[in-house]
Design an enzyme around this catalytic site. Sequence first.
Site, PDB file in Angstrom:
ATOM      1  N   ASP A  87       0.869  -1.187   0.000  1.00  0.00           N
ATOM      2  CA  ASP A  87       0.000   0.000   0.000  1.00  0.00           C
ATOM      3  C   ASP A  87       0.904   1.235   0.000  1.00  0.00           C
ATOM      4  O   ASP A  87       1.544   1.541   1.001  1.00  0.00           O
ATOM      5  CB  ASP A  87      -0.887  -0.037   1.254  1.00  0.00           C
TER       6      ASP A  87
ATOM      7  N   ASP B 146      -3.824   7.029  -3.556  1.00  0.00           N
ATOM      8  CA  ASP B 146      -3.730   5.992  -2.530  1.00  0.00           C
ATOM      9  C   ASP B 146      -4.218   4.700  -3.176  1.00  0.00           C
ATOM     10  O   ASP B 146      -5.404   4.577  -3.511  1.00  0.00           O
ATOM     11  CB  ASP B 146      -4.613   6.418  -1.342  1.00  0.00           C
TER      12      ASP B 146
ATOM     13  N   HIS C 194     -12.097   5.876   2.437  1.00  0.00           N
ATOM     14  CA  HIS C 194     -12.130   7.240   2.976  1.00  0.00           C
ATOM     15  C   HIS C 194     -12.061   8.263   1.853  1.00  0.00           C
ATOM     16  O   HIS C 194     -11.577   7.957   0.768  1.00  0.00           O
ATOM     17  CB  HIS C 194     -10.941   7.455   3.922  1.00  0.00           C
TER      18      HIS C 194
ATOM     19  N   HIS D 226      -7.127  11.743   4.898  1.00  0.00           N
ATOM     20  CA  HIS D 226      -8.504  11.475   5.336  1.00  0.00           C
ATOM     21  C   HIS D 226      -9.252  12.780   5.514  1.00  0.00           C
ATOM     22  O   HIS D 226      -8.933  13.578   6.389  1.00  0.00           O
ATOM     23  CB  HIS D 226      -8.498  10.688   6.657  1.00  0.00           C
TER      24      HIS D 226
ATOM     25  N   GLU E 203     -11.237   1.080  -0.797  1.00  0.00           N
ATOM     26  CA  GLU E 203     -10.363  -0.030  -0.418  1.00  0.00           C
ATOM     27  C   GLU E 203     -11.168  -1.065   0.332  1.00  0.00           C
ATOM     28  O   GLU E 203     -12.018  -0.726   1.154  1.00  0.00           O
ATOM     29  CB  GLU E 203      -9.182   0.446   0.421  1.00  0.00           C
TER      30      GLU E 203
ATOM     31  N   GLU F  11      -7.075  -1.578  -3.420  1.00  0.00           N
ATOM     32  CA  GLU F  11      -7.480  -0.180  -3.230  1.00  0.00           C
ATOM     33  C   GLU F  11      -7.246   0.657  -4.486  1.00  0.00           C
ATOM     34  O   GLU F  11      -6.186   0.572  -5.108  1.00  0.00           O
ATOM     35  CB  GLU F  11      -6.674   0.423  -2.066  1.00  0.00           C
TER      36      GLU F  11
END
Length: 442
Positions: free
Chosen positions: A215, A226, A295, A303, A328, A423
């Site tokens: 990740d 992300d 998120h 976030h 994700e 994700e």
Amino acid sequence: MAAKLSDGVEKLSVEKTPNGTTNGVHKVDAEDDHEDSDEDEEDEDATVKPDGEAAKKKKKNKKKKKKKKSTPKAQTSPPRVLISNLFPNGEYPEGEINEYKNENNFRTTSEEKRHLDRAKSDWLNDYRKAAEIHRQVRGWARQNMKPGQTLTEIAEGIEDSVRALSGHNGLEEGDNIKGGVGFPTGLNINHIAAHYSPNAGNKTVLQQEDVLKVDFGVHFNGWIVDSAFTHTFDPIYDPLLHAVRDATNAGVREAGIDVRVGDLGAVIQEAMESYELEIGGKTHPIKSIRNLTGHDIVQHSIHGGKSVPIVKSNDNTKMEEGEVFAIETFGSSGKGQVYDDLECSHYALRSDAPHKSLRVSSANTLLGVIKRNWGTLPWCRRYLDRLGQDKYLLGLNSLVREGIVEAYPPLVDQKGSYTAQLEHTIILRPNCKEVVSRGDDY
Ligand code: HZT
Ligand code: MN
Ligand code: MN
């Protein structure tokens, strides 16, 4: 992919797939000199131009090539060529474009929405640039990660590649904030689901039987991509990998403007929990990890305050136009619930940090370093080490205690269980949904 004679190798290197991902990127060893590696060119020409014409034209081409010291047009292995050299016009490939569904279908053709969208913003190009780096770096990582490597080697290999391609080594003050590494590389093995990155001295070695979640983040001007995938060497885990791929794609498909995040959770869980994993003659149902979520992402902050559950939920929070989400999903053969465990590596300055006077003087010094190098972007202990910081733990712990820095300790399911993750980052543009991190791999 048959290139015309006149196309040459340069064009082949930036050929795009229909959804804008680079593939067939001509790989060159990073150690080689691009200008005069004749052998490489012979090989390349032989594969691209198998016919007799090619041999004649080659000499002429070669002379031309040798004369001008042109910038390299192909990515190397390991990745070291600036992404801006591979896209000289400064425009980066768009991600996968999805049409909005149902009540939102009007957006696809709406003149108003199209107008809004055409006000092509720098931030969208920043996002695509970061995503292209993510694809190139993960492509290299997936080809080169092997059992026997340490997690430190793997993390540094990824991060050094992101730094090289973005042109931000992050060593000068303020450089990390402009672009490069978006957050620490998570290397989460087996029952560890998230937020594990090696600290200095970590000797963990990747094993053939491991289920590794990789990740990592790339950003420009605080716009963070992300994206994460799961890597295995043993096909017995395939159902677990299929579960998270199916679940994340279901989430990406259902996401949209005015969609309730709780409804997304139900769709994700439905897809996830239709799989099971058989190991050593025992069958384990695959569960969505109920206390992990996707998120929203806002500039300079991983976030933004919204969460995307991965189990059915009555959270009526709606997704809105212009927002960015990390979709994700995490599947597990264990309890489907994680708790904090192991040594912490990931941290971030809180955007709502209280202004306090700090009694520990090393905390004050460290806070300055954090603000100047990362602002509110996440970082890890290794990043402090590489800036030459030492003996910072007392100060760091006091910043966490004072609520100034947020600690993100590793999140683990039951020992002996296996977890997987997939994700993507998506952008809810006015008239379409862009899966900016989509590649031909995932
Ligand atoms: C925190 C620290 C980081 C965000 C999710 C995540 C990795 O679990 C609201 C929902 C990087 C990311 C994050 F260094 N987290 N995505 N990729 N981790 S989270 C979260 O803290 S906050 C989920
Ligand atoms: Mn992530
Ligand atoms: Mn995330």
